[in-house]
Design an enzyme around this catalytic site. Structure first.
Site, PDB file in Angstrom:
ATOM      1  N   HIS A   1       6.223   0.695   0.320  1.00  0.00           N
ATOM      2  CA  HIS A   1       7.560   1.282   0.323  1.00  0.00           C
ATOM      3  C   HIS A   1       8.423   0.776   1.470  1.00  0.00           C
ATOM      4  O   HIS A   1       9.643   0.976   1.470  1.00  0.00           O
ATOM      5  CB  HIS A   1       7.476   2.820   0.337  1.00  0.00           C
ATOM      6  CG  HIS A   1       7.051   3.413   1.647  1.00  0.00           C
ATOM      7  ND1 HIS A   1       5.742   3.701   1.958  1.00  0.00           N
ATOM      8  CD2 HIS A   1       7.774   3.791   2.734  1.00  0.00           C
ATOM      9  CE1 HIS A   1       5.677   4.243   3.163  1.00  0.00           C
ATOM     10  NE2 HIS A   1       6.898   4.301   3.654  1.00  0.00           N
TER      11      HIS A   1
ATOM     12  N   SER B   1       5.751   4.296   9.004  1.00  0.00           N
ATOM     13  CA  SER B   1       4.965   3.765   7.885  1.00  0.00           C
ATOM     14  C   SER B   1       4.650   2.294   8.108  1.00  0.00           C
ATOM     15  O   SER B   1       5.525   1.508   8.466  1.00  0.00           O
ATOM     16  CB  SER B   1       5.739   3.925   6.579  1.00  0.00           C
ATOM     17  OG  SER B   1       5.966   5.279   6.285  1.00  0.00           O
TER      18      SER B   1
ATOM     19  N   ASP C   1      -0.727   2.465  -0.716  1.00  0.00           N
ATOM     20  CA  ASP C   1       0.634   2.005  -0.420  1.00  0.00           C
ATOM     21  C   ASP C   1       0.532   0.861   0.597  1.00  0.00           C
ATOM     22  O   ASP C   1       0.652   1.071   1.805  1.00  0.00           O
ATOM     23  CB  ASP C   1       1.450   3.178   0.128  1.00  0.00           C
ATOM     24  CG  ASP C   1       2.912   2.843   0.341  1.00  0.00           C
ATOM     25  OD1 ASP C   1       3.291   1.668   0.210  1.00  0.00           O
ATOM     26  OD2 ASP C   1       3.674   3.777   0.660  1.00  0.00           O
TER      27      ASP C   1
END
Length: 566
Positions: A371, A481, A408
Site C-alpha cells: 500500500h 508502514s 502487504d
C-alpha cells in the site's frame, strides 16, 4: 553499586498550583477553562528556585496584555493578576523513602536508582507533602524550541497538543503554538537550605535517537499529590529537531499534569536533567501519536540567562550555578550501536504525494509495503545512512503482492547502489517478551528523519508452527508502514511493519498495538531474488493458506464468532 539521581533525597520533582489569593477577583465564568496546576523541577535549594511550564499562568494574564504578550521577550509579575497565589507542593524531607532500581541491562551497565514518590507505597496521607509559598520571577520564551516546533509541526497536519481528545473543546493549533515555548521561573519564599546543591543538567546536543530517558512528573497536577506526585516513566529518544536538539520527542508515556516535569538522561555519574515536558499527549488529525514533546532544559536556561544579561533589574543570584555536565564516556547511549545501524537501514519511500517507509536489505534492494507503492511502477527513495549523509535516488517496483494476499509486501530495486551500506542481520527466531524497536518515518516524514520507538514483542502468531504475524507494543503511526521491527539488543531485523490498529466502530487508532510481517516469511524469497533476480519466491506470497488469510484479516474462521470490528 547503585547510584542515586542527584538531589533525589531532596526530591527535585514538585507540583505547582496557582489560584487567586481571595477566591477570585473576577467572575469565575470569565476565566479560561483548564487546569491551573502542573509539574515542576526544583533547580536549586539555596535559593529555592523552581522551573515549570508557562501554560498554567495563561489564565491569570491581564486582559490588557492579551494583544501583544506573545511578542514580548519576557513576562513579569506585573503582567499578571495582582492577587495571584502560587504554591509549590513537594514530598516532605522527613517522609519515608521508597527506592526502585532498574536492572543493569536496561541501563547498559549503569545500575542507577530513582526515588519514587515516597507516599505512593504507604498508607500515610498527605502528611508527607510540604506546602511552600512561591512568587513568579519571570516567564521566558525559548525561541530555539519555538523555531523547531514551527518547522516540525505544520498546521496542515492538524496537530493538537494537550489532554483533550480531538473533537472535545480545545484551543486551535495557533493557540497551542503560542503557549508551548513559554517557561516560568519561580522563587520559593520559605525554602532556602544553606549549602544546598543545584540540579545537574546536560546539554541536549549530546543526545542521539535511541538514548534511554526517564520522565518524572505528577499526573493531574495538584489532584491527589500524595498518590501521583513524581510518577516515573521510561522511554527512549524517538526524534530530535532544532538547534542544539532544542526539541526532543520521547516515547516515555506521560499524562496531563506532567507538563513542567523533568526528563532525565543516563550518564556515567547518574541521571541528569536534560529536558522539560511540554505536552504529554500529541494528536495528528484524529490519530493519537502517543509521543511526549520535550524542550531541552539547556535552551530554556540559555533564554533565562539572556534576559538576565540584558537587564539590571534582576539579581544575578536568581539563576543558580547549574552545571552543564559533559557526557560521560560510559553513558548508556545508542552511539554506533544497534539503534544507529537500524536508523541507517530505514529509508523514506515516496510515491507521488504519498509516502511511507522501507528497509534496505542489500545495497540496492528495499522491502516495503504494497500500500506504500500503491500500484506505481517507480518510486523515489530518500536514504539517510547518517545525519551528515543524505541521498535521493529512484527505485523500480519489481514486485508487489496482490490485493488478495494477506501479506502487504512490495520489493523495490534502486537505480544506484549504496556502496557503504551494511546489510542487516535477519532473525531466524522470535522470543515473545523481548525488547524491540520500531524505526520508520511515521508522523513526521522527512522533516526530521526516521523516528525510533521502543516496546516489546508481545505476540508471535503461528500457523502450522510457523510465524505468520508479529505483534509489538512500539508506537506506530501513519507513514511507518514498511518500516523495520528490530530486536533492540542484537539489532537483528525481525519484520516489516504493516499496520497499527484502528477500531472502525469508533474511528480510534491504537499506535501501541501493531503488526509486522515476520522476516522469516520473506527470507527465502529474498535470498532467491538477490542471487538470481528470480521472483518466484515472492509470487508464492499470493498463494498462502486460508488460515494465514484469516489471521491477517483479524477475524475468526467463518462460523466461530462474529467478525472483528478491527
Amino acid at each position: 553499586m547503585a547510584a542515586s539521581l542527584p538531589l533525589a533525597g531532596e526530591k527535585v520533582g514538585c507540583v505547582i498550583s496557582i489560584s487567586h489569593l481571595h477566591g477570585t477577583s473576577e467572575d469565575p465564568g470569565s476565566l479560561p477553562r483548564g487546569p491551573w496546576s502542573g509539574s515542576g523541577v526544583l533547580l536549586s535549594q539555596s535559593p529555592g528556585m523552581v522551573l515549570c511550564h508557562g501554560m498554567i499562568f495563561s489564565p491569570f494574564l491581564l486582559e490588557s496584555e492579551h494583544p501583544h504578550w506573545a511578542q514580548r521577550q519576557v513576562l513579569l509579575p506585573d503582567n499578571f493578576s495582582p492577587d495571584i497565589q502560587i504554591c509549590v507542593l513537594r514530598p516532605s524531607d522527613h517522609s519515608s523513602q521508597t527506592r526502585f532500581s532498574w536492572p543493569n541491562e536496561d541501563l547498559q551497565g549503569s545500575s542507577l536508582s530513582l526515588r519514587f514518590n515516597p507516599l505512593s507505597s504507604c498508607l500515610e496521607a498527605p502528611d508527607g507533602v510540604e506546602r511552600h509559598e512561591a512568587k513568579l520571577l519571570m516567564l521566558v520564551p525559548c525561541r530555539q524550541f519555538q523555531n523547531a516546533v514551527s518547522k516540525v509541526f505544520r498546521a496542515s497536519d492538524q496537530w493538537h497538543f494537550g489532554g483533550e481528545e480531538v473533537g472535545e473543546e480545545s484551543g486551535s493549533f495557533a493557540d497551542d503554538l503560542r503557549f508551548l515555548h513559554w517557561f516560568a521561573l519561580l522563587r520559593i519564599l520559605d525554602c532556602d537550605f544553606p549549602g544546598g546543591s543545584s540540579m545537574s543538567c546536560m546539554p541536549a546536543a549530546f543526545l542521539r535517537k535511541g538514548d534511554p530517558l526517564f520522565a518524572c512528573g505528577s499526573p493531574f497536577g495538584s489532584f491527589c499529590p500524595d498518590i501521583f506526585m513524581n510518577t516515573l516513566s521510561k522511554g527512549i529518544v524517538s526524534n530530535l529537531a532544532g538547534e542544539g536538539n532544542a526539541l526532543i520527542l520521547t516515547d516515555a508515556r506521560c499524562l496531563p499534569g506532567t507538563e513542567g516535569g523533568g526528563i532525565f538522561a543516563v550518564s556515567g555519574v547518574g541521571l541528569q536533567l536534560i529536558g522539560m515536558i511540554v505536552a504529554p499527549l500529541c494528536w495528528k488529525s484524529s490519530e493519537w501519536v502517543g509521543l511526549t514533546l520535550v524542550c531541552a532544559v539547556d535552551c530554556i536556561l540559555e533564554s533565562i540567562r539572556n534576559v538576565l544579561a540584558e537587564s539590571h533589574r534582576f539579581p544575578k543570584t536568581w539563576l543558580p550555578p547549574l552545571r552543564l555536565a559533559a557526557k560521560a564516556q560510559n553513558m548508556a547511549v545508542a552511539k554506533d550501536g544497534p539503534v544507529q545501524r537500524m536508523l541507517a537501514a530505514v529509508v523514506l519511500v515516496e510515491c507521488g504525494s504519498t509516502w511511507g517507509s522501507g528497509v534496505m536489505v542489500s545495497s540496492r534492494v528495499v522491502l516495503t509495503c504494497r500500500h506504500v507503492v500503491s500500484g506505481a511502477s517507480s518510486v523515489r527513495v530518500r536514504i539517510q545512512p547518517s545525519p551528515e549523509q543524505k541521498l535521493v535516488t529512484k527505485g523500480k517496483v519489481v514486485f508487489a503482492t496482490q490485493e488478495t494476499s494477506p501479506y502487504d509486501v512490495a520489493l523495490v530495486e534502486l537505480e544506484d547502489s549504496l556502496s557503504t551500506f551494511v546489510e542487516p542481520v535477519l532473525a531466524s527466531k522470535f522470543c515473545e517478551g523481548e525488547d524491540v524497536s520500531m524505526v520508520g518515518f511515521g508522523a513526521f516524514g522527512q522533516v526530521c528523519g526516521p523516528s525510533v520507538t521502543s516496546g516489546i514483542l508481545s505476540a508471535v502468531i503461528t500457523v502450522e508452527e510457523k510465524p505468520v504475524m508479529l505483534q509489538a507494543t512500539c508506537a506506530v503511526h501513519g507513514g511507518s508502514s514498511g518500516g523495520a521491527l528490530f530486536a533492540t539488543h542484537s539489532g537483528k531485523l525481525l519484520g516489516i511493519v504493516a499496520s497499527n490498529t484502528r477500531d472502525n466502530s469508533i474511528g480510534a487508532t491504537y499506535p501501541h498495538l501493531n503488526f509486522s510481517v515476520p522476516i522469516t516469511v520473506l527470507q527465502p524469497a529474498l535470498l532467491e531474488y538477490t542471487r538470481s533476480r528470480d521472483l518466484r519466491g515472492f509470487r508464492e506470497l499470493n498463494r498462502v493458506a486460508d488460515r494465514v488469510r484469516v489471521v491477517w484479516r483479524l477475524q475468526r474462521e467463518p462460523g466461530e464468532v462474529p467478525l472483528s470490528k478491527l
